[in-house]
Scaffold this active site. Structure first.
Site, PDB file in Angstrom:
ATOM      1  N   CYS A   1      15.319  87.454  84.325  1.00 53.24           N
ATOM      2  CA  CYS A   1      14.934  86.178  84.946  1.00 53.24           C
ATOM      3  C   CYS A   1      14.508  86.338  86.404  1.00 53.24           C
ATOM      4  O   CYS A   1      13.370  86.012  86.770  1.00 53.24           O
ATOM      5  CB  CYS A   1      16.065  85.169  84.798  1.00 53.24           C
ATOM      6  SG  CYS A   1      17.695  85.795  85.260  1.00 53.24           S
TER       7      CYS A   1
HETATM    8  N1  LIG Z   1      21.316  83.539  80.904  1.00 54.14           N
HETATM    9  C1  LIG Z   1      20.143  83.874  81.427  1.00 54.14           C
HETATM   10  O1  LIG Z   1      19.627  83.205  82.338  1.00 54.14           O
HETATM   11  C2  LIG Z   1      19.410  85.075  80.916  1.00 54.14           C
HETATM   12  C3  LIG Z   1      18.096  85.273  81.331  1.00 54.14           C
HETATM   13  C4  LIG Z   1      17.401  86.401  80.862  1.00 54.14           C
HETATM   14  C5  LIG Z   1      18.026  87.289  80.017  1.00 54.14           C
HETATM   15  N2  LIG Z   1      19.319  87.077  79.656  1.00 54.14           N
HETATM   16  C6  LIG Z   1      19.938  88.046  78.765  1.00 54.14           C
HETATM   17  O2  LIG Z   1      19.975  87.488  77.455  1.00 54.14           O
HETATM   18  C7  LIG Z   1      21.148  87.923  76.772  1.00 54.14           C
HETATM   19  C8  LIG Z   1      21.941  86.699  76.328  1.00 54.14           C
HETATM   20  O3  LIG Z   1      22.308  85.986  77.500  1.00 54.14           O
HETATM   21  P1  LIG Z   1      23.077  84.596  77.412  1.00 54.14           P
HETATM   22  O4  LIG Z   1      23.011  84.008  78.769  1.00 54.14           O
HETATM   23  O5  LIG Z   1      22.636  83.795  76.244  1.00 54.14           O
HETATM   24  O6  LIG Z   1      24.569  85.098  77.166  1.00 54.14           O
HETATM   25  P2  LIG Z   1      25.766  84.298  76.479  1.00 54.14           P
HETATM   26  O7  LIG Z   1      25.602  82.840  76.655  1.00 54.14           O
HETATM   27  O8  LIG Z   1      27.022  84.922  77.002  1.00 54.14           O
HETATM   28  O9  LIG Z   1      25.573  84.635  74.942  1.00 54.14           O
HETATM   29  C9  LIG Z   1      25.761  85.932  74.430  1.00 54.14           C
HETATM   30  C10 LIG Z   1      25.567  85.889  72.936  1.00 54.14           C
HETATM   31  O10 LIG Z   1      25.821  87.172  72.385  1.00 54.14           O
HETATM   32  C11 LIG Z   1      26.716  87.046  71.273  1.00 54.14           C
HETATM   33  N3  LIG Z   1      27.543  88.252  71.216  1.00 54.14           N
HETATM   34  C12 LIG Z   1      28.528  88.637  72.052  1.00 54.14           C
HETATM   35  N4  LIG Z   1      29.006  89.837  71.688  1.00 54.14           N
HETATM   36  C13 LIG Z   1      28.299  90.224  70.593  1.00 54.14           C
HETATM   37  C14 LIG Z   1      28.315  91.383  69.759  1.00 54.14           C
HETATM   38  N5  LIG Z   1      29.166  92.376  69.991  1.00 54.14           N
HETATM   39  N6  LIG Z   1      27.451  91.443  68.726  1.00 54.14           N
HETATM   40  C15 LIG Z   1      26.579  90.432  68.489  1.00 54.14           C
HETATM   41  N7  LIG Z   1      26.522  89.329  69.249  1.00 54.14           N
HETATM   42  C16 LIG Z   1      27.357  89.224  70.291  1.00 54.14           C
HETATM   43  C17 LIG Z   1      27.491  85.773  71.569  1.00 54.14           C
HETATM   44  O11 LIG Z   1      27.846  85.063  70.398  1.00 54.14           O
HETATM   45  P3  LIG Z   1      29.156  85.274  69.609  1.00 54.14           P
HETATM   46  O12 LIG Z   1      30.223  85.544  70.637  1.00 54.14           O
HETATM   47  O13 LIG Z   1      29.374  84.046  68.829  1.00 54.14           O
HETATM   48  O14 LIG Z   1      28.837  86.445  68.747  1.00 54.14           O
HETATM   49  C18 LIG Z   1      26.460  84.904  72.248  1.00 54.14           C
HETATM   50  O15 LIG Z   1      25.692  84.213  71.303  1.00 54.14           O
HETATM   51  C19 LIG Z   1      21.906  88.835  77.745  1.00 54.14           C
HETATM   52  O16 LIG Z   1      21.595  90.176  77.517  1.00 54.14           O
HETATM   53  C20 LIG Z   1      21.364  88.406  79.099  1.00 54.14           C
HETATM   54  O17 LIG Z   1      21.419  89.450  80.065  1.00 54.14           O
HETATM   55  C21 LIG Z   1      20.010  85.981  80.062  1.00 54.14           C
END
Ligand SMILES: NC(=O)c1ccc[n+]([C@@H]2O[C@H](COP(=O)([O-])OP(=O)(O)OC[C@H]3O[C@@H](n4cnc5c(N)ncnc54)[C@H](OP(=O)(O)O)[C@@H]3O)[C@@H](O)[C@H]2O)c1
Length: 322
Positions: free
Chosen positions: A139
């Site tokens: 981001c």
């Molecule tokens: N937030 C942002 O602004 C943003 C921007 C750009 C990129 N990103 C990237 O996008 C990704 C997701 O970010 P997010 O903000 O959505 O994070 P988040 O809200 O913490 O969600 C993480 C997701 O991963 C799942 N998860 C956790 N451990 C897992 C495992 N071992 N195997 C499979 N699934 C698993 C979780 O669901 P369950 O626990 O139900 O499995 C949850 O759906 C990250 O890599 C982050 O760096 C985020």
């Protein structure tokens, strides 16, 4: 030739996280991508519509079992898991025989890996022709590259960026960077050295960039301020022209010249606004500009959808309304 009428199935691992749920809401508006798989380790069996208030009414979350994913493998697989899991997850899927046409990773795990195509569509869409594995940019790194790429050729020194993000940037897993009781009414700096997005922007701009992030008590949105040198005598109008020329065919990127952009104007949109273009009248060659984006959309889910559309030879903004 556009293939906008062909239907593709799509699956999301990490579907109940902040990014996953944004993408599911976008897919509800997409005419040809059909969500067929939503993986969650914590909500397995629950209706995604009940949990997220979005998505197909008849679809439930499934677990991460690679054999069942391989059995019903979607055409497009989106990985929206925390950092550090992509490679082992893909190895497991490979062993189970899953062969999606396209995989796009939203984590940072593949952004420095030459086997994955790293793309901001407005800067390097041509890389996506027939892409099979895409590393979606981070981001802050997206905002840094959007504001610096069109003017970088003017600078002889290292640009410095200061970013303020809403706390959804830290994901939904509880941490000091998304604890609203700690963030309340303040701005909290962190990672003054070594932030991954400093490395990412530097690598993909092919120039060193310095970056200092802070987190704010609002939920979503990024304000990214860049300070950089330009040749003495450069004007605000000239800088504005460079941005307008660079983004003339990019409906998601708006340049408003010296007017200061507001993050409130891009929240819940796939757009970026570049503005606040400044030349210091007192210090020759000192320039600045500001880029605002929604971290969950242009910084993650809507940018992923742009990349998917391009890789599938669909219209770049299909399903997105800037
Ligand atoms: N937030 C942002 O602004 C943003 C921007 C750009 C990129 N990103 C990237 O996008 C990704 C997701 O970010 P997010 O903000 O959505 O994070 P988040 O809200 O913490 O969600 C993480 C997701 O991963 C799942 N998860 C956790 N451990 C897992 C495992 N071992 N195997 C499979 N699934 C698993 C979780 O669901 P369950 O626990 O139900 O499995 C949850 O759906 C990250 O890599 C982050 O760096 C985020």
């Amino acid at each position: 030739m556009s293939t906008d009428t062909l239907t593709h199935s799509i699956g999301i691992v990490g579907a109940r996280g902040y990014v996953g749920r944004e993408l599911i809401a976008l897919l509800d508006q997409h005419p040809t991508l059909r969500l067929s798989l939503a993986v969650s380790t914590t909500h397995t069996g629950q209706s995604i519509r009940d949990v997220l208030d979005a998505g197909p009414p008849d679809l439930s979350f499934t677990d991460t079992d690679p054999v069942s994913i391989a059995h019903d493998c979607p055409d497009v697989l989106v990985l929206a898991m925390p950092n550090g899991r992509t490679h082992s997850f893909i190895d497991t899927l490979d062993r189970a025989g899953a062969q999606p046409k396209l995989i796009i990773d939203l984590s940072a795990d593949t952004r420095f890996d030459d086997n994955w195509i790293y793309t901001i569509p407005e800067l390097h869409a041509e890389r996506l022709h027939n892409a099979r594995r895409i590393a979606n940019p981070g981001c802050y790194a997206t905002a840094m590259q959007l504001v610096l790429a069109p003017v970088l050729h003017l600078t002889a020194t290292t640009p410095h960026c200061f970013g303020v993000s809403g706390y959804s940037g830290a994901g939904s897993k509880p941490s000091p960077r998304n604890d609203t009781s700690l963030l309340d009414a303040g701005i909290t700096p962190y990672a003054l050295a070594g932030h991954l997005h400093e490395k990412e922007a530097s690598a993909h701009l092919y120039r060193p960039v310095r970056f200092a992030p802070s987190v704010a008590p609002f939920f979503r949105g990024i304000v990214l301020t860049a300070l950089f040198d330009v040749p003495d005598g450069t004007t605000v109008e000239q800088l504005t022209d460079f941005y307008n020329t660079a983004y003339t065919d990019s409906p998601c990127i708006d340049c408003i010249g010296p007017e200061m952009p507001r993050v409130q104007d891009v929240v819940n949109t796939p757009s970026a606004i570049i503005g606040g273009i400044t030349i210091d009248p007192a210090i020759p060659g000192r320039a600045g500009a500001v880029c605002v984006i929604d971290n969950l959309l242009k910084g993650a889910a809507s940018q992923a959808l742009q990349n998917i559309n391009l890789a599938l030879n669909l219209s770049p903004l299909l399903g997105l309304a800037p």
